[in-house]
Design a protein around this motif. Structure first.
Motif, PDB file in Angstrom:
ATOM      1  N   GLN A  94      49.529  44.681  39.439  1.00 18.06           N
ATOM      2  CA  GLN A  94      50.866  45.070  39.896  1.00 18.06           C
ATOM      3  C   GLN A  94      51.003  44.963  41.405  1.00 18.06           C
ATOM      4  O   GLN A  94      52.085  44.681  41.931  1.00 18.06           O
ATOM      5  CB  GLN A  94      51.156  46.505  39.444  1.00 18.06           C
ATOM      6  N   TYR A  96      50.311  42.762  43.419  1.00 22.32           N
ATOM      7  CA  TYR A  96      50.753  41.496  44.012  1.00 22.32           C
ATOM      8  C   TYR A  96      52.256  41.467  44.242  1.00 22.32           C
ATOM      9  O   TYR A  96      52.750  40.749  45.114  1.00 22.32           O
ATOM     10  CB  TYR A  96      50.305  40.313  43.149  1.00 22.32           C
ATOM     11  N   ALA A  97      53.006  42.270  43.460  1.00 20.46           N
ATOM     12  CA  ALA A  97      54.457  42.298  43.639  1.00 20.46           C
ATOM     13  C   ALA A  97      54.841  42.963  44.955  1.00 20.46           C
ATOM     14  O   ALA A  97      55.964  42.775  45.440  1.00 20.46           O
ATOM     15  CB  ALA A  97      55.113  43.042  42.476  1.00 20.46           C
ATOM     16  N   TYR A  98      53.935  43.711  45.539  1.00 23.02           N
ATOM     17  CA  TYR A  98      54.245  44.442  46.780  1.00 23.02           C
ATOM     18  C   TYR A  98      53.442  43.933  47.985  1.00 23.02           C
ATOM     19  O   TYR A  98      53.938  43.977  49.102  1.00 23.02           O
ATOM     20  CB  TYR A  98      53.973  45.940  46.570  1.00 23.02           C
ATOM     21  N   SER A 104      45.968  40.965  46.025  1.00 26.08           N
ATOM     22  CA  SER A 104      45.696  41.313  44.631  1.00 26.08           C
ATOM     23  C   SER A 104      44.459  40.589  44.122  1.00 26.08           C
ATOM     24  O   SER A 104      43.582  41.192  43.477  1.00 26.08           O
ATOM     25  CB  SER A 104      46.913  40.965  43.771  1.00 26.08           C
ATOM     26  N   LEU A 171      63.628  40.540  40.601  1.00 24.70           N
ATOM     27  CA  LEU A 171      63.356  41.967  40.453  1.00 24.70           C
ATOM     28  C   LEU A 171      63.588  42.421  39.014  1.00 24.70           C
ATOM     29  O   LEU A 171      62.753  43.118  38.426  1.00 24.70           O
ATOM     30  CB  LEU A 171      64.242  42.780  41.408  1.00 24.70           C
ATOM     31  N   HIS A 174      61.233  39.908  36.456  1.00 22.73           N
ATOM     32  CA  HIS A 174      59.779  39.892  36.617  1.00 22.73           C
ATOM     33  C   HIS A 174      59.194  41.274  36.930  1.00 22.73           C
ATOM     34  O   HIS A 174      58.357  41.769  36.174  1.00 22.73           O
ATOM     35  CB  HIS A 174      59.379  38.900  37.702  1.00 22.73           C
ATOM     36  N   LEU A 175      59.651  41.891  38.024  1.00 20.95           N
ATOM     37  CA  LEU A 175      59.051  43.175  38.385  1.00 20.95           C
ATOM     38  C   LEU A 175      59.336  44.236  37.327  1.00 20.95           C
ATOM     39  O   LEU A 175      58.412  44.834  36.759  1.00 20.95           O
ATOM     40  CB  LEU A 175      59.568  43.636  39.750  1.00 20.95           C
ATOM     41  N   ILE A 179      56.411  43.153  34.457  1.00 22.95           N
ATOM     42  CA  ILE A 179      55.377  44.083  34.897  1.00 22.95           C
ATOM     43  C   ILE A 179      55.599  45.481  34.328  1.00 22.95           C
ATOM     44  O   ILE A 179      54.709  46.047  33.676  1.00 22.95           O
ATOM     45  CB  ILE A 179      55.306  44.124  36.436  1.00 22.95           C
ATOM     46  N   THR A 194      52.401  52.198  43.535  1.00 19.09           N
ATOM     47  CA  THR A 194      53.383  51.584  44.425  1.00 19.09           C
ATOM     48  C   THR A 194      53.537  52.389  45.708  1.00 19.09           C
ATOM     49  O   THR A 194      53.593  51.821  46.809  1.00 19.09           O
ATOM     50  CB  THR A 194      54.742  51.455  43.715  1.00 19.09           C
TER      51      THR A 194
END
Length: 253
Positions: A94, A96-98, A104, A171, A174-175, A179, A194
């Motif tokens: 997760q 990698y989204a941030y 990641s 967003l 995908h997010l 996810i 997060t």
């Protein structure tokens, strides 16, 4: 009907109604088996975070900034505290989204090494449960939009998303779709990860505040989030701890 019987029935009815009110206020879904279908606030209430929960933010924080020695220690603490391999991998996936794919991938590579080191010492970590299937196509868009709305507490729109509709699509699909629909990590734990990652990175305070609010929306308390700040400070992540505390102060004004 005599007066005593009528009085007893009124008392019984009041007791039943009172129980129903209490149940609706306290006994809610804990975002457990399938968080994508269980967005209601959890029953965490005023309970302190467990050692397992407290281990999540430092893992994400050190992974996000690439502090590998501290991440090595944080991963060991998390596994010792009861995080399964599936949960730990999911935290880093997760991420990698941030923080991006490089952070990641590096963190996942380190986790592989940590697991091998622990196995060499005779430690067998619980594999955990793999995520269930995630829908595709339009169903995924609908699910992601619904997840985003429930996490944030209202439909998300605005000039930024009109200016760059692609990011709005990413967003939602995908997010919050790909996810957040993966059910091997509870939404509360995803938010702990997060918050830890965003707190460790400078210049993303507004996003940190948004996820502090989401953490409250999914059932965490201000006191529990302050525990996160305390844990980050105790592990040497002073700036991350300060950002969490400052963010909480701003959103609680």
């Amino acid at each position: 009907m005599n007066r005593t019987t009528l009085h007893q029935r009124r008392l019984l009815r009041a007791a039943i109604l009172g129980c129903a009110v209490l149940t609706s206020a306290v006994c809610v879904n804990p975002l457990g088996a399938n968080p994508s279908r269980s967005p209601e606030k959890s029953i965490m209430k005023e309970q302190p975070l467990t050692l397992k929960q407290l281990a999540i933010a430092p893992i994400a924080a050190n992974a996000a900034i690439g502090d590998m020695p501290r991440l090595h220690d944080a991963l060991n603490r998390g596994l010792d505290a009861g995080l399964s391999l599936s949960e730990t991998k999911e935290i880093l996936v997760q991420l990698y989204a941030y923080a991006g794919f490089p952070r990641s991938l590096n963190a996942l590579s380190l986790l592989m090494n940590v697991v091998e080191e622990r196995a060499a010492r005779g430690i067998e970590d619980a594999p955990g449960r793999e995520p269930g299937p995630v829908p595709s196509g339009y169903a995924l868009t609908e699910l992601g939009t619904d997840n985003q709305t429930r996490l944030v507490g209202a439909p998300v729109s605005g000039p930024l998303f009109e200016f760059a509709p692609a990011i709005d699509q990413f967003l939602k699909v995908h997010l919050f779709g790909d996810i957040f629909a993966r059910d091997n990590l509870q939404w509360t734990d995803r938010e702990l990860a997060t918050v830890g990652a965003l707190a460790a990175m400078a210049g993303v305070e507004s996003q940190l505040e948004s996820h502090l609010k989401i953490s409250l929306n999914v059932g965490m308390t201000v006191e529990q989030l302050r525990q996160v700040a305390q844990e980050l400070e105790a592990r040497g992540d002073l700036q991350a701890a300060q950002r969490v505390s400052a963010g909480l102060d701003r959103i609680r004004r």
